[in-house]
Design an enzyme around this catalytic site. Structure first.
Site, PDB file in Angstrom:
ATOM      1  N   LYS A 196      -3.062  -9.897  14.116  1.00 35.64           N
ATOM      2  CA  LYS A 196      -2.118 -10.840  13.521  1.00 35.64           C
ATOM      3  C   LYS A 196      -1.067 -11.256  14.555  1.00 35.64           C
ATOM      4  O   LYS A 196       0.117 -11.330  14.260  1.00 35.64           O
ATOM      5  CB  LYS A 196      -1.458 -10.229  12.280  1.00 35.64           C
ATOM      6  CG  LYS A 196      -2.479  -9.930  11.173  1.00 35.64           C
ATOM      7  CD  LYS A 196      -1.836  -9.782   9.816  1.00 35.64           C
ATOM      8  CE  LYS A 196      -2.864  -9.827   8.701  1.00 35.64           C
ATOM      9  NZ  LYS A 196      -3.538  -8.549   8.452  1.00 35.64           N
ATOM     10  N   ASP A 218      -4.149   1.958  12.068  1.00 37.40           N
ATOM     11  CA  ASP A 218      -4.335   0.517  11.965  1.00 37.40           C
ATOM     12  C   ASP A 218      -2.953  -0.129  11.919  1.00 37.40           C
ATOM     13  O   ASP A 218      -2.314  -0.200  10.873  1.00 37.40           O
ATOM     14  CB  ASP A 218      -5.145   0.172  10.711  1.00 37.40           C
ATOM     15  CG  ASP A 218      -5.393  -1.335  10.582  1.00 37.40           C
ATOM     16  OD1 ASP A 218      -4.893  -2.092  11.437  1.00 37.40           O
ATOM     17  OD2 ASP A 218      -6.087  -1.737   9.628  1.00 37.40           O
ATOM     18  N   TYR A 273      -5.687  -1.744   3.601  1.00 39.34           N
ATOM     19  CA  TYR A 273      -6.683  -2.775   3.910  1.00 39.34           C
ATOM     20  C   TYR A 273      -6.918  -2.763   5.407  1.00 39.34           C
ATOM     21  O   TYR A 273      -5.974  -2.702   6.188  1.00 39.34           O
ATOM     22  CB  TYR A 273      -6.165  -4.147   3.463  1.00 39.34           C
ATOM     23  CG  TYR A 273      -7.062  -5.305   3.837  1.00 39.34           C
ATOM     24  CD1 TYR A 273      -8.328  -5.453   3.274  1.00 39.34           C
ATOM     25  CD2 TYR A 273      -6.644  -6.252   4.780  1.00 39.34           C
ATOM     26  CE1 TYR A 273      -9.148  -6.517   3.618  1.00 39.34           C
ATOM     27  CE2 TYR A 273      -7.464  -7.323   5.122  1.00 39.34           C
ATOM     28  CZ  TYR A 273      -8.709  -7.455   4.544  1.00 39.34           C
ATOM     29  OH  TYR A 273      -9.524  -8.504   4.883  1.00 39.34           O
TER      30      TYR A 273
HETATM   31  C1  LIG Z   1      -4.935  -8.281   7.970  1.00 37.65           C
HETATM   32  C2  LIG Z   1      -5.279  -6.873   8.283  1.00 37.65           C
HETATM   33  C3  LIG Z   1      -6.509  -6.547   8.884  1.00 37.65           C
HETATM   34  C4  LIG Z   1      -7.567  -7.598   9.123  1.00 37.65           C
HETATM   35  O1  LIG Z   1      -7.142  -8.507  10.100  1.00 37.65           O
HETATM   36  P1  LIG Z   1      -7.842  -9.969  10.147  1.00 37.65           P
HETATM   37  O2  LIG Z   1      -7.304 -10.579  11.429  1.00 37.65           O
HETATM   38  O3  LIG Z   1      -7.424 -10.696   8.920  1.00 37.65           O
HETATM   39  O4  LIG Z   1      -9.316  -9.747  10.240  1.00 37.65           O
HETATM   40  C5  LIG Z   1      -6.744  -5.235   9.237  1.00 37.65           C
HETATM   41  N1  LIG Z   1      -5.827  -4.279   9.010  1.00 37.65           N
HETATM   42  C6  LIG Z   1      -4.628  -4.546   8.444  1.00 37.65           C
HETATM   43  C7  LIG Z   1      -3.649  -3.444   8.259  1.00 37.65           C
HETATM   44  C8  LIG Z   1      -4.312  -5.855   8.051  1.00 37.65           C
HETATM   45  O5  LIG Z   1      -3.135  -6.115   7.475  1.00 37.65           O
END
Ligand SMILES: *Cc1c(COP(=O)(O)O)cnc(C)c1O
Length: 395
Positions: A265, A237, A142
């Site tokens: 986060k 990511d 994600y």
């Molecule tokens: C949560 C998440 C996102 C998105 O971050 P938000 O601050 O919720 O927009 C992107 N990449 C990963 C791996 C995530 O866990």
């Protein structure tokens, strides 16, 4: 019946599904989400006073535990200095330096507010840099909820991507190839077919959005090699893994050097929400917007009078607490092309004169200005004292 239950029913009245992120909705476990009131250290307390040991940690940010005294003190001290200026601050550079010191591959940093913005921006950067459109992602990873990333694989791995959500155009999804995590063969195949069109590979170096799936040996190394061989950008990511898998993120743990890293986060939302809600409560008070309107009117009327006296072509727009001023001989400004024809040179001299005199205006002739409820007549008049002098010097 519990207060949590009542809170959930109340939320459902105004918030689709009663939650602001699907992951909070308890759809995967059944029942209703628990509403929380506070957290300290490893504990959360719900609105009914029940205490829990917490293993969500706001999906990662609370690596120091909830309400850590040092963190709270830093937030309170920062909040006491004002909540934001829309202008540069030293702490951004301190944060950038800290990130570059911690994350091995990082040389420069762009700060944004969410992981979604970070991955979306990284992909745009990779596309701009390579001049290519296609991106590779992996099923089960994600990367936030931007259009290009809400895509699953079509019937065959290399067919066009299919939107996972209504509202994502098929034409956008078509540029996203969704492959199988930990299956390097599928990536070889994709690069063999379309390598010269692939702008970027984006991957969670440890997948944290399909439970917790570490990369098999050689997977991340293989992605690095394929990206190098085809001039594609490797985006790790690390929104979830950064600072949690290791101080330097998963890339430090696995010894992989990506071209771009996305982080996030870092801080949960309640602080920003508390600030926003308190601001809105103030803004709902009787007469609040009338005061904004009066202050902005006083300002633009004063500026107009001074500009006229100085014989400078000038006009303004104002609506409520929002205003614009234009160095233009035209009496009304209603279209973009009129804005582009304004006297930029005079604007710049006015701008720097005001800055020198201690008035901070938007540093662009293409931005609106705003007043607050604390812009009293005294404050507006002090502004106009400054501008009177500046208009005289730039005429
Ligand atoms: C949560 C998440 C996102 C998105 O971050 P938000 O601050 O919720 O927009 C992107 N990449 C990963 C791996 C995530 O866990």
């Amino acid at each position: 019946m519990t207060r949590s239950h009542d809170d959930f029913l109340a939320a459902c009245e105004r918030i689709p599904g009663g939650v602001n992120s699907p992951v909070r909705a308890f759809r995967g476990v059944g029942g209703e989400p628990v509403f929380f009131a506070s957290g300290t250290g490893p504990y959360l307390v719900d609105v009914d006073g029940k205490r829990y040991i917490d293993y969500v940690a706001s999906w990662g940010p609370m690596i120091a535990g909830h309400a850590h005294p040092q963190v709270i003190r830093a937030v309170q001290e920062a909040a006491a200095q004002g909540l934001g200026y829309g202008a540069p601050t030293e702490i951004e550079t301190r944060m950038a330096n800290t990130l570059c010191a911690m994350v091995p591959s990082m040389d420069m940093v762009r700060l944004v507010s969410s992981g979604t913005e970070a991955t979306m921006s990284a992909i745009r950067l990779a596309r701009g840099f390579t001049g290519r459109d296609k991106i590779v992602k992996f099923e089960g990873c994600y990367h936030g909820h931007s259009d290009a990333l809400l895509v699953k694989a079509g019937s065959g791995t290399l067919t066009l991507g299919v939107p996972t959500s209504p509202g994502v155009p098929a034409s956008v999804a078509a540029h996203t190839m969704t492959l199988t995590y930990n299956d390097l063969d599928s990536v070889h195949e994709a690069f063999a077919l379309a390598g010269e069109e692939i702008a970027a590979v984006i991957v969670e170096p440890v997948a944290g959005n399909m439970n917790c799936i570490p990369p098999v040996p050689g997977f991340l190394e293989g992605l690095r090699g394929l990206c190098d061989a085809h001039g594609s950008v490797l985006i790790l990511d690390e929104v979830m893994t950064g600072f949690r898998v290791a101080a330097g993120g998963a890339q430090a743990h696995y010894g992989i050097r990506p071209d771009l890293t996305t982080l996030g986060k870092v801080i949960g939302d309640p602080v920003a929400l508390a600030a926003g809600l308190a601001t809105l409560e103030l803004a709902s008070a009787e007469g609040f917007h009338a005061r904004l309107d009066a202050a902005a009117k006083r300002l633009v009327a004063g500026l107009q009078t001074q500009a006229d006296a100085a014989g400078i072509g000038f006009t303004t727009n104002q609506i409520g607490g929002m205003f614009g001023y234009f160095f233009s001989a035209e009496s009304t400004i209603t279209r973009f092309d009129q804005v582009t024809r304004c006297d930029l040179n005079t604007f710049q001299r006015f701008y720097h004169g005001m800055l020198q005199a201690g008035v901070y205006l938007a540093p662009s002739a293409y931005e609106a200005g705003f007043v607050s409820s604390t812009h009293t007549d005294t404050v507006i008049d002090a502004t106009l004292d400054a501008s009177a002098e500046v208009f005289r010097t730039i005429r």
